[in-house]
Design an enzyme around this catalytic site. Sequence first.
Site, PDB file in Angstrom:
ATOM      1  N   TRP A 102     -26.805  24.931   6.574  1.00 36.72           N
ATOM      2  CA  TRP A 102     -28.016  24.953   7.703  1.00 36.72           C
ATOM      3  C   TRP A 102     -28.844  25.886   7.823  1.00 36.72           C
ATOM      4  O   TRP A 102     -30.177  25.573   7.707  1.00 36.72           O
ATOM      5  CB  TRP A 102     -27.437  24.188   8.986  1.00 36.72           C
ATOM      6  CG  TRP A 102     -26.897  22.906   8.896  1.00 36.72           C
ATOM      7  CD1 TRP A 102     -25.741  22.527   9.079  1.00 36.72           C
ATOM      8  CD2 TRP A 102     -27.552  21.718   8.499  1.00 36.72           C
ATOM      9  NE1 TRP A 102     -25.385  21.208   8.897  1.00 36.72           N
ATOM     10  CE2 TRP A 102     -26.579  20.581   8.659  1.00 36.72           C
ATOM     11  CE3 TRP A 102     -28.968  21.497   8.502  1.00 36.72           C
ATOM     12  CZ2 TRP A 102     -26.891  19.273   8.227  1.00 36.72           C
ATOM     13  CZ3 TRP A 102     -29.018  20.105   8.104  1.00 36.72           C
ATOM     14  CH2 TRP A 102     -28.412  18.923   8.068  1.00 36.72           C
ATOM     15  N   ASP A 172     -29.161  28.335  16.074  1.00 34.09           N
ATOM     16  CA  ASP A 172     -29.132  26.947  15.962  1.00 34.09           C
ATOM     17  C   ASP A 172     -27.785  26.601  16.242  1.00 34.09           C
ATOM     18  O   ASP A 172     -27.013  27.089  15.769  1.00 34.09           O
ATOM     19  CB  ASP A 172     -29.241  26.749  14.352  1.00 34.09           C
ATOM     20  CG  ASP A 172     -28.933  25.180  13.830  1.00 34.09           C
ATOM     21  OD1 ASP A 172     -28.759  24.342  14.923  1.00 34.09           O
ATOM     22  OD2 ASP A 172     -29.464  24.887  12.941  1.00 34.09           O
ATOM     23  N   LYS A 196     -24.277  15.999  17.570  1.00 36.75           N
ATOM     24  CA  LYS A 196     -23.284  16.710  17.401  1.00 36.75           C
ATOM     25  C   LYS A 196     -22.325  16.879  18.812  1.00 36.75           C
ATOM     26  O   LYS A 196     -21.486  16.124  18.939  1.00 36.75           O
ATOM     27  CB  LYS A 196     -23.377  18.101  16.764  1.00 36.75           C
ATOM     28  CG  LYS A 196     -24.451  18.110  15.505  1.00 36.75           C
ATOM     29  CD  LYS A 196     -23.904  17.411  14.440  1.00 36.75           C
ATOM     30  CE  LYS A 196     -24.901  17.173  13.381  1.00 36.75           C
ATOM     31  NZ  LYS A 196     -25.804  18.390  12.827  1.00 36.75           N
TER      32      LYS A 196
HETATM   33  C1  LIG Z   1     -26.686  18.623  11.857  1.00 38.28           C
HETATM   34  C2  LIG Z   1     -27.450  19.792  11.802  1.00 38.28           C
HETATM   35  C3  LIG Z   1     -28.948  20.098  11.717  1.00 38.28           C
HETATM   36  C4  LIG Z   1     -29.609  19.269  11.277  1.00 38.28           C
HETATM   37  O1  LIG Z   1     -29.803  18.275  12.470  1.00 38.28           O
HETATM   38  P1  LIG Z   1     -30.986  16.880  12.251  1.00 38.28           P
HETATM   39  O2  LIG Z   1     -31.143  16.625  13.803  1.00 38.28           O
HETATM   40  O3  LIG Z   1     -30.322  15.880  11.533  1.00 38.28           O
HETATM   41  O4  LIG Z   1     -32.200  17.446  11.810  1.00 38.28           O
HETATM   42  C5  LIG Z   1     -29.215  21.498  11.714  1.00 38.28           C
HETATM   43  N1  LIG Z   1     -28.507  22.549  11.973  1.00 38.28           N
HETATM   44  C6  LIG Z   1     -27.077  22.267  12.280  1.00 38.28           C
HETATM   45  C7  LIG Z   1     -26.474  23.320  12.363  1.00 38.28           C
HETATM   46  C8  LIG Z   1     -26.422  20.983  12.152  1.00 38.28           C
HETATM   47  O5  LIG Z   1     -25.256  20.779  12.424  1.00 38.28           O
END
Ligand SMILES: *Cc1c(COP(=O)(O)O)cnc(C)c1O
Length: 360
Positions: A102, A172, A196
Amino acid sequence: MKRAYNFCAGPAAIPEPVLQKAKDELLNWGESGTSIMEMSHRSKEFQQIASDAEQDLRDLMHIPDNYKVLFLQGGASSQFALIPMNLLRGKKTADYVRTGIWSNKAVEQAKQYCDVNVAADTMDKGYNYIPEFSSWNLNPDAAYLHYASNETVGGVEFNWIPDTGDVPIVADMSSNILSRPIDVSRFGLIYAGAQKNIGPSGLTVVIVRDDLIGDALPTTPIPLNYAIQAQDASLYNTPPTFAWYLTGLVFKWLKEQGGPEAMAVINERKAKKIYDVIDATDFYQNDVDPECRSWMNIPFQLRNKSMDSVFISEAAENGLLNLNGFRTVGGMRVSIYNAVPEEAVDALIVFMKDFEKRYG
Ligand SMILES: *Cc1c(COP(=O)(O)O)cnc(C)c1O
């Protein structure tokens, strides 16, 4: 009806009482006579839902008053572009830490907007550790430093916050927001896709210090310009109302559980139980540095890879769902977000031990 134990990495488990409440309110929210989904985002009912959700998140994370909380669309992946677009503030360069799939996507996207200095990198070493902070190559002129506090695919998690002086930190937190207490005042910006560790897909939470916004690139899409959405309480255009409502229910549920402080205790215990099973034998393997093993996502491999599909399908027959690893990585991955109950972890452990007994 019996619900299965869901270890999906995302969209992931949602607390059952939240789903039940949403079901009860689905056809007629409050005394409104309509579903939330059918209600104007300008109605006083929805504005109340929206501002309650914001306040509950502020309470849960102890968010200081000089931070804006935005509820946006586009997922965390859109933030990979929106962060440089909104936060470069005339600067030409940004620091990035690359500890997994990511954060690498964030690096690749940011390169279209600025010079990216990869300040620390584990790409060539298998993304299974976090380089010591003293080895990071930081640029004091960077607009910000970006990292992923939990790498959802590799299962690598920061349990510390870097000290970058005056350079704002952007994190993030898609897969570990609200899983433990964090000091929001250490960050310039925190973002997370909701699917998540919060709940529904379709919503992205952005928490940003207010002095960092208002100087976006002119090409920034208006509905994704932080300053404009901050001014309009994230209602510049139609937000994902149902996802926002459901997110609000999750926040209320989390408050009842005791918030991130209480979740941290449970999350650490849940994770330890699984790592203990993995480490007890060489039948199962997880090669992440024990210093930064994730409490949220635990990837593991079987010594005999050809058994992966047997593990995953037998687990599913036992009501243990979505244990497959990320599509490009393979193996297994257990995601144990806040909404995954400890009984689910206990059931998985019984299954893992039995599986080893039968095939080890
Ligand atoms: C799932 C995830 C993303 C991407 O998320 P989307 O909402 O599908 O764009 C980005 N960063 C992390 C750490 C993730 O777990």
